[in-house]
Design a protein around this motif. Sequence first.
Motif, PDB file in Angstrom:
ATOM      1  N   ASP A   1     -20.821  86.677   2.562  1.00 39.06           N
ATOM      2  CA  ASP A   1     -21.580  87.587   3.661  1.00 39.06           C
ATOM      3  C   ASP A   1     -20.751  87.720   4.737  1.00 39.06           C
ATOM      4  O   ASP A   1     -20.870  86.689   5.641  1.00 39.06           O
ATOM      5  CB  ASP A   1     -22.838  87.432   3.771  1.00 39.06           C
ATOM      6  N   ARG A   2     -19.990  88.586   5.285  1.00 40.85           N
ATOM      7  CA  ARG A   2     -19.084  88.531   6.139  1.00 40.85           C
ATOM      8  C   ARG A   2     -19.624  88.590   7.484  1.00 40.85           C
ATOM      9  O   ARG A   2     -18.800  88.584   8.708  1.00 40.85           O
ATOM     10  CB  ARG A   2     -17.754  89.486   5.797  1.00 40.85           C
ATOM     11  N   ARG A   3     -20.974  88.869   7.652  1.00 43.57           N
ATOM     12  CA  ARG A   3     -21.445  89.027   9.191  1.00 43.57           C
ATOM     13  C   ARG A   3     -21.755  87.522   9.758  1.00 43.57           C
ATOM     14  O   ARG A   3     -21.601  87.326  10.888  1.00 43.57           O
ATOM     15  CB  ARG A   3     -22.980  89.715   8.847  1.00 43.57           C
ATOM     16  N   VAL A   4     -21.893  86.830   8.747  1.00 38.09           N
ATOM     17  CA  VAL A   4     -22.373  85.326   9.233  1.00 38.09           C
ATOM     18  C   VAL A   4     -21.091  84.372   9.318  1.00 38.09           C
ATOM     19  O   VAL A   4     -20.189  84.665   8.847  1.00 38.09           O
ATOM     20  CB  VAL A   4     -23.456  84.705   8.304  1.00 38.09           C
ATOM     21  N   GLU A   5     -21.306  83.646  10.504  1.00 38.26           N
ATOM     22  CA  GLU A   5     -20.286  82.718  10.913  1.00 38.26           C
ATOM     23  C   GLU A   5     -20.792  81.131  10.714  1.00 38.26           C
ATOM     24  O   GLU A   5     -21.824  80.832  11.092  1.00 38.26           O
ATOM     25  CB  GLU A   5     -19.988  82.842  12.354  1.00 38.26           C
ATOM     26  N   HIS A   6     -20.147  80.354  10.071  1.00 40.28           N
ATOM     27  CA  HIS A   6     -20.709  79.021   9.920  1.00 40.28           C
ATOM     28  C   HIS A   6     -19.795  78.097  11.313  1.00 40.28           C
ATOM     29  O   HIS A   6     -18.704  78.285  11.451  1.00 40.28           O
ATOM     30  CB  HIS A   6     -20.082  78.362   8.698  1.00 40.28           C
ATOM     31  N   LEU A   7     -20.501  77.604  12.176  1.00 44.64           N
ATOM     32  CA  LEU A   7     -20.302  76.824  13.406  1.00 44.64           C
ATOM     33  C   LEU A   7     -20.095  75.426  12.962  1.00 44.64           C
ATOM     34  O   LEU A   7     -20.845  74.903  12.003  1.00 44.64           O
ATOM     35  CB  LEU A   7     -21.079  76.879  14.443  1.00 44.64           C
ATOM     36  N   ALA A   8     -19.162  74.611  13.577  1.00 44.50           N
ATOM     37  CA  ALA A   8     -19.091  73.344  13.237  1.00 44.50           C
ATOM     38  C   ALA A   8     -18.117  72.575  14.463  1.00 44.50           C
ATOM     39  O   ALA A   8     -17.620  73.296  15.097  1.00 44.50           O
ATOM     40  CB  ALA A   8     -18.339  73.072  11.869  1.00 44.50           C
ATOM     41  N   LEU A   9     -18.618  71.309  14.632  1.00 44.01           N
ATOM     42  CA  LEU A   9     -17.777  70.555  15.729  1.00 44.01           C
ATOM     43  C   LEU A   9     -16.508  70.270  15.145  1.00 44.01           C
ATOM     44  O   LEU A   9     -16.182  69.941  14.158  1.00 44.01           O
ATOM     45  CB  LEU A   9     -18.707  69.254  15.916  1.00 44.01           C
ATOM     46  N   THR A  10     -15.472  70.305  16.346  1.00 43.42           N
ATOM     47  CA  THR A  10     -14.406  69.804  16.058  1.00 43.42           C
ATOM     48  C   THR A  10     -14.422  68.453  16.272  1.00 43.42           C
ATOM     49  O   THR A  10     -15.294  67.822  16.715  1.00 43.42           O
ATOM     50  CB  THR A  10     -13.201  70.700  17.298  1.00 43.42           C
ATOM     51  N   ALA A  11     -13.250  67.613  16.106  1.00 44.97           N
ATOM     52  CA  ALA A  11     -13.244  66.277  16.463  1.00 44.97           C
ATOM     53  C   ALA A  11     -13.522  65.960  18.027  1.00 44.97           C
ATOM     54  O   ALA A  11     -14.443  65.112  18.128  1.00 44.97           O
ATOM     55  CB  ALA A  11     -11.848  65.381  16.070  1.00 44.97           C
ATOM     56  N   GLN A  12     -13.060  66.771  18.676  1.00 42.30           N
ATOM     57  CA  GLN A  12     -13.298  66.693  19.995  1.00 42.30           C
ATOM     58  C   GLN A  12     -14.875  66.983  20.328  1.00 42.30           C
ATOM     59  O   GLN A  12     -15.261  66.347  21.481  1.00 42.30           O
ATOM     60  CB  GLN A  12     -12.669  67.982  21.164  1.00 42.30           C
ATOM     61  N   GLY A  13     -15.539  67.847  19.670  1.00 46.78           N
ATOM     62  CA  GLY A  13     -16.761  68.199  19.933  1.00 46.78           C
ATOM     63  C   GLY A  13     -17.651  67.053  19.390  1.00 46.78           C
ATOM     64  O   GLY A  13     -18.835  66.845  20.063  1.00 46.78           O
ATOM     65  N   GLN A  14     -17.076  66.467  18.247  1.00 47.89           N
ATOM     66  CA  GLN A  14     -17.780  65.333  17.792  1.00 47.89           C
ATOM     67  C   GLN A  14     -17.908  64.338  18.806  1.00 47.89           C
ATOM     68  O   GLN A  14     -18.908  63.533  19.106  1.00 47.89           O
ATOM     69  CB  GLN A  14     -17.209  64.771  16.432  1.00 47.89           C
ATOM     70  N   ALA A  15     -16.743  64.024  19.378  1.00 46.14           N
ATOM     71  CA  ALA A  15     -16.684  63.024  20.308  1.00 46.14           C
ATOM     72  C   ALA A  15     -17.519  63.294  21.794  1.00 46.14           C
ATOM     73  O   ALA A  15     -18.336  62.324  22.230  1.00 46.14           O
ATOM     74  CB  ALA A  15     -15.123  62.915  20.890  1.00 46.14           C
ATOM     75  N   ALA A  16     -17.704  64.538  21.893  1.00 45.72           N
ATOM     76  CA  ALA A  16     -18.483  64.795  23.179  1.00 45.72           C
ATOM     77  C   ALA A  16     -20.091  64.577  22.853  1.00 45.72           C
ATOM     78  O   ALA A  16     -20.732  63.776  23.327  1.00 45.72           O
ATOM     79  CB  ALA A  16     -18.221  66.335  23.721  1.00 45.72           C
ATOM     80  N   TYR A  17     -20.206  64.980  21.347  1.00 48.14           N
ATOM     81  CA  TYR A  17     -21.505  64.782  21.190  1.00 48.14           C
ATOM     82  C   TYR A  17     -22.165  63.250  20.849  1.00 48.14           C
ATOM     83  O   TYR A  17     -23.185  62.991  21.562  1.00 48.14           O
ATOM     84  CB  TYR A  17     -21.695  65.557  19.643  1.00 48.14           C
ATOM     85  N   ALA A  18     -20.995  62.487  20.600  1.00 44.55           N
ATOM     86  CA  ALA A  18     -21.375  61.017  20.364  1.00 44.55           C
ATOM     87  C   ALA A  18     -21.543  60.580  21.747  1.00 44.55           C
ATOM     88  O   ALA A  18     -22.552  59.696  22.028  1.00 44.55           O
ATOM     89  CB  ALA A  18     -20.231  60.426  19.846  1.00 44.55           C
ATOM     90  N   ASP A  19     -20.803  60.867  22.651  1.00 46.54           N
ATOM     91  CA  ASP A  19     -20.751  60.466  24.145  1.00 46.54           C
ATOM     92  C   ASP A  19     -22.247  60.681  24.625  1.00 46.54           C
ATOM     93  O   ASP A  19     -23.079  59.984  25.262  1.00 46.54           O
ATOM     94  CB  ASP A  19     -19.628  61.014  24.978  1.00 46.54           C
ATOM     95  N   LEU A  20     -22.727  62.064  24.523  1.00 48.15           N
ATOM     96  CA  LEU A  20     -23.696  62.585  25.240  1.00 48.15           C
ATOM     97  C   LEU A  20     -25.064  62.035  24.467  1.00 48.15           C
ATOM     98  O   LEU A  20     -26.059  61.774  25.035  1.00 48.15           O
ATOM     99  CB  LEU A  20     -23.689  64.268  25.167  1.00 48.15           C
ATOM    100  N   HIS A  21     -24.837  61.870  23.218  1.00 55.26           N
ATOM    101  CA  HIS A  21     -25.941  61.343  22.426  1.00 55.26           C
ATOM    102  C   HIS A  21     -26.308  60.098  22.862  1.00 55.26           C
ATOM    103  O   HIS A  21     -27.443  59.622  23.211  1.00 55.26           O
ATOM    104  CB  HIS A  21     -25.507  61.262  20.797  1.00 55.26           C
ATOM    105  N   SER A  22     -25.359  59.308  23.047  1.00 54.29           N
ATOM    106  CA  SER A  22     -25.515  57.747  23.642  1.00 54.29           C
ATOM    107  C   SER A  22     -26.175  57.905  25.095  1.00 54.29           C
ATOM    108  O   SER A  22     -26.918  57.069  25.432  1.00 54.29           O
ATOM    109  CB  SER A  22     -24.072  57.069  23.541  1.00 54.29           C
TER     110      SER A  22
END
Lengths: 149, 149
Positions: free
Chosen positions: B91-112
């Motif tokens: 279904d070419r209307r939908v987009e799957h979003l995911a974190l990059t390595a950088q996003g993961q890092a930011a998430y990990a940091d902020l999670h903590s």
Amino acid sequence: MSDENFDLTLFLPYLLNQAAEASSLEFQKIYKERYGMLRTEWRVLFHLGLYGRMTASEIGQRANMHKTKISRAVQKLTERRFVTRARDDADRRVEHLALTAQGQAAYADLHSVAQHYDAGLTAELTPSERETLQQMLLKLSSMRPDTFT
Amino acid sequence: MSDENFDLTLFLPYLLNQAAEASSLEFQKIYKERYGMLRTEWRVLFHLGLYGRMTASEIGQRANMHKTKISRAVQKLTERRFVTRARDDADRRVEHLALTAQGQAAYADLHSVAQHYDAGLTAELTPSERETLQQMLLKLSSMRPDTFT
DNA sequence: GCTTGTTAGTTACAAAAACAACTATTACAA
DNA sequence: TTGTAATAGTTGTTTTTGTAACTAACAAGC
């Protein structure tokens, strides 16, 4: 390091925001539809209704609202004849704000709505839960957390 | 009619808003200063960090955020290389979003950070109070109160 | 008196949110 | 098919908010 039993959906600031938004949605509609008020305006109105004559700064302190927000809310409220301004004779910088008869009426109406609304919200809680919730929210409201790095 | 033992400063939507604002202030500063993020962006990031690959609509449903908010948050996050978008083949209307390595890092940091921050906030509550608070906030969050006239 | 600093409130401009209208794609029924 | 409706997401425009700079009035020291 990453404690797995920490669920971010239970992160307090997030949860509080969700609850705050959900719980004020319907009430917001009412003062918006009936009186065309914004949240800031409703807050000023309710402070004046509750405490009587006050200055903008006093409202700001009690309500944790920035003075520009209040300035604009007061402007709207005076335009719509809900509030009157009176310069202080001793200190001509300060203005005393008060509700007009129309403002009183709106306040009384919304006060009563709020009362029922609140009762509806808390209907599912026991009186002691309600009490505890209040205490905790008051505690959190007055907290100024510092450096959590 | 006007029940005198109803104190508007204890009006739940108001109290919740005060608590929510006070409690998120310092945390907000952190993700703003460290990553230049807005609340909407932080929320998208944390949903992706928490649940993995998701579409914008899924995030919207879970987070109670309007799709335009998400669209713009995602735009910023992809610009800053925290998130990648991938079109769905079926279904070419939908987009799957995911974190990059950088996003993961930011998430990990902020999670903590969030973890410590939350601990700080709840430090004054007993575990059972904390538990009760959570339950009540969840209940209030999912409530859709109707007509309270 | 005059400076310098402070306080009350307003105004101007920039950032963010809300809301409506839009494109692109799919679904589905005549 | 083809026409209508629905869905995913975006873009444009208007409100609202946030931030900083401003005016006016007072206060206090010199």
